[in-house]
Scaffold this motif. Structure first.
Motif, mmCIF file in Angstrom:
data_model
loop_
_atom_site.group_PDB
_atom_site.id
_atom_site.type_symbol
_atom_site.label_atom_id
_atom_site.label_comp_id
_atom_site.label_asym_id
_atom_site.label_seq_id
_atom_site.Cartn_x
_atom_site.Cartn_y
_atom_site.Cartn_z
ATOM 1 N N ALA A 221 -86.433 -15.974 -37.453
ATOM 2 C CA ALA A 221 -85.409 -17.025 -37.406
ATOM 3 C C ALA A 221 -84.123 -16.567 -38.080
ATOM 4 N N ALA A 222 -84.244 -15.851 -39.199
ATOM 5 C CA ALA A 222 -83.055 -15.364 -39.905
ATOM 6 C C ALA A 222 -82.262 -14.396 -39.038
ATOM 7 N N VAL A 223 -82.971 -13.486 -38.357
ATOM 8 C CA VAL A 223 -82.287 -12.517 -37.495
ATOM 9 C C VAL A 223 -81.602 -13.214 -36.329
ATOM 10 N N VAL A 224 -82.303 -14.166 -35.694
ATOM 11 C CA VAL A 224 -81.725 -14.892 -34.555
ATOM 12 C C VAL A 224 -80.489 -15.680 -34.990
ATOM 13 N N LEU A 225 -80.592 -16.380 -36.107
ATOM 14 C CA LEU A 225 -79.457 -17.185 -36.588
ATOM 15 C C LEU A 225 -78.285 -16.300 -37.001
ATOM 16 N N LEU A 226 -78.584 -15.142 -37.594
ATOM 17 C CA LEU A 226 -77.511 -14.225 -37.960
ATOM 18 C C LEU A 226 -76.808 -13.695 -36.709
ATOM 19 N N GLY A 227 -77.593 -13.375 -35.677
ATOM 20 C CA GLY A 227 -76.992 -12.943 -34.415
ATOM 21 C C GLY A 227 -76.127 -14.031 -33.801
ATOM 22 N N ALA A 228 -76.611 -15.268 -33.846
ATOM 23 C CA ALA A 228 -75.821 -16.384 -33.325
ATOM 24 C C ALA A 228 -74.531 -16.567 -34.116
ATOM 25 N N LEU A 229 -74.602 -16.355 -35.435
ATOM 26 C CA LEU A 229 -73.399 -16.453 -36.269
ATOM 27 C C LEU A 229 -72.368 -15.404 -35.862
ATOM 28 N N VAL A 230 -72.823 -14.176 -35.645
ATOM 29 C CA VAL A 230 -71.895 -13.106 -35.255
ATOM 30 C C VAL A 230 -71.213 -13.435 -33.940
ATOM 31 N N VAL A 231 -71.993 -13.887 -32.948
ATOM 32 C CA VAL A 231 -71.420 -14.224 -31.633
ATOM 33 C C VAL A 231 -70.437 -15.380 -31.757
ATOM 34 N N THR A 232 -70.822 -16.408 -32.495
ATOM 35 C CA THR A 232 -69.960 -17.584 -32.655
ATOM 36 C C THR A 232 -68.643 -17.231 -33.337
ATOM 37 N N GLU A 233 -68.709 -16.429 -34.371
ATOM 38 C CA GLU A 233 -67.492 -16.087 -35.113
ATOM 39 C C GLU A 233 -66.577 -15.186 -34.289
ATOM 40 N N ARG A 234 -67.150 -14.318 -33.470
ATOM 41 C CA ARG A 234 -66.304 -13.490 -32.604
ATOM 42 C C ARG A 234 -65.560 -14.349 -31.585
ATOM 43 N N ARG A 235 -66.240 -15.332 -31.055
ATOM 44 C CA ARG A 235 -65.583 -16.214 -30.081
ATOM 45 C C ARG A 235 -64.522 -17.083 -30.736
ATOM 46 N N ALA A 236 -64.766 -17.483 -31.975
ATOM 47 C CA ALA A 236 -63.809 -18.356 -32.660
ATOM 48 C C ALA A 236 -62.559 -17.612 -33.108
ATOM 49 N N GLY A 237 -62.663 -16.280 -33.284
ATOM 50 C CA GLY A 237 -61.495 -15.492 -33.664
ATOM 51 C C GLY A 237 -60.958 -15.878 -35.032
#
Length: 448
Positions: A221-237
């Motif tokens: 769960a930690a790895v999945v959530l961390l990956g989701a955080l990276v994707v979300t932050e890249r999109r948010a700029g």
């Protein structure tokens, strides 16, 4: 602002001194004590970024006032907690208040001192006065616990909060940056979830083993959530809670990495050290508080010197020297045995504390100076988040490695492994700081 910082740090060291008494009073094992410390650290680390942005948008003075009020309510609830679950929940409320409070203290100082050299010196004073909480915590905690019980360490915060609220109203001017951006809800949720899952995995590993299905599930769960955080932050700029543009700055990344390593090792070892002194060497809370003073007194004394060195010489030299000196002190802790006297621990404490005193203002000043002035709140929030995230993970790892104090030799061996491992991490961080943090400015740009 130094009073606010003082409160947040005071609560860390006071609680560590009280852990054995809390455990015996409420029937809590090591995992319960880990959550007593980590509930505060998790809330602080998870929400600090959001509160930094909120301060930039709504005003740091307003957010600091709210943080003091929430911290006071949480402290009162801790002092009245009837069981471990209630105490952990109240500690989380305290952490929310600290998260609202802490970034604003540094942001307000950053706005008050626009010149980088003056700002570095002011940050040194902030770090030094705030760090007085570290030696005050063990000593004051030992006196309160011996005389009035462990609940007094939380109830003490209430009158301090009331006085601080009045002081902020009277002395602090409002500062805000409406251009700072929006509130990043997805980033906040994914960041909180990743951190919580990581800490839960380490704490649970200490109870049920690394191969436990619960531990494996939490790690996934930690790895999945961390990956989701990276994707979300890249999109948010640039509107992200963790703007990728800031994280790609080498100086900013190196400063915050060093800050995270500092707290990962320091708070993790401090958690185990207080159990070692009281449960293995059988010192009273007051005696343990006195014994640990040589660790925190140098930190409080050297931090202003570190701020002045940073303003004149840049962050590279004091940062590298601080990490190297502290690494020697951490390695010396591996000599401690159940029957060791105070003179065995004294050199380790002095070097460890002096090194952190040099390091703290250097990495904070480097992180703040590496970003545009209008993002001061966010920069200070990221700097503090790096430290608190490191601390939360460090406590979880330390408890899992050392185990129960009653396990005899296993606990002491775990303590030694943690001390030597921390020394290695400090040396690795020193190499990073030496390579990436700025050195001395040109002679014509230096300020006295």
């Amino acid at each position: 602002m130094c009073v606010g910082y003082f409160l947040v740090l005071l609560d860390v060291t006071v609680v560590n001194v009280a852990l054995p008494r809390i455990g015996s009073s409420l029937g809590a094992g090591v995992s319960g004590l880990q959550w007593t410390v980590d509930a505060y650290a998790l809330a602080l680390a998870s929400l600090m970024l959001a509160s930094g942005t909120v301060g930039d948008l709504l005003g740091h003075r307003r957010v600091v006032l709210a943080g003091l009020a929430v911290f006071g309510v949480g402290s009162l609830a801790c002092g009245l907690a009837p069981d471990v679950g209630s105490l952990v929940a109240a500690r989380a409320v305290q952490g929310v208040g600290a998260a609202l409070l802490l970034p604003g203290t540094l942001a307000i100082i950053s706005h008050a001192y626009a010149d980088e050299a003056e700002q570095a010196r002011a940050i040194g004073v902030w770090a030094g006065i705030g760090s007085l909480a570290l030696p005050a915590g063990p000593l004051l905690g030992g006196v309160l616990i011996s005389g009035f019980g462990w609940r007094a360490i939380f109830l003490l915060n209430v009158p301090i909060v009331l006085l601080s609220l009045g002081a902020v109203v009277l002395t602090v001017r409002e500062s805000r940056e409406p251009r700072a951006g929006r509130f990043d809800v997805p980033g906040l949720l994914f960041g909180c979830g990743a951190l919580l899952a990581t800490v839960f995995a380490f704490v649970q590993a200490g109870r049920s083993g690394v191969g436990s299905p619960v531990v494996i599930g939490a790690a996934i769960a930690a790895v999945v959530l961390l990956g989701a955080l990276v994707v979300t932050e890249r999109r948010a700029g640039d509107e992200a809670m963790l703007p990728p543009a800031l994280l790609r700055r080498p100086v900013f990344g190196a400063a915050n990495t060093a800050a995270g390593v500092m707290n990962l090792c320091t708070l993790g070892l401090l958690f185990v050290l207080m159990l070692f002194l009281q449960s293995v060497q059988h010192h009273s809370p007051l005696a343990a508080g006195v014994l640990i003073l040589p660790l925190f007194l140098p930190l409080a004394v050297v931090a202003p010197l570190g701020g002045r060195m940073t303003s004149r010489l840049g962050a590279r030299l004091p940062g590298t020297a601080g990490l190297a000196v502290a690494a020697v002190g951490l390695a010396l802790l591996a000599r401690a045995e159940p029957g060791s006297g105070w003179l065995v621990l004294l050199p380790a404490f002095l070097l460890w504390g002096a090194g952190m005193g040099l390091l703290t203002p250097a990495v904070v000043a480097a992180a703040v100076a590496a970003v545009p002035g209008e993002r001061a709140g966010l920069a200070s929030a990221i700097s503090n988040t790096a430290r608190q995230t490191g601390g939360a993970v460090g406590i979880a790892v330390a408890g899992a490695v050392a185990g129960q104090p009653g396990s005899g030799g296993h606990f002491v061996r775990g303590f030694h492994v943690l001390a030597l491992g921390s020394a290695v991490l400090y040396l690795a961080a020193a190499a990073l700081v030496a390579a990436l943090l700025p050195g001395a400015p040109p002679p014509d740009e230096r300020k006295p």
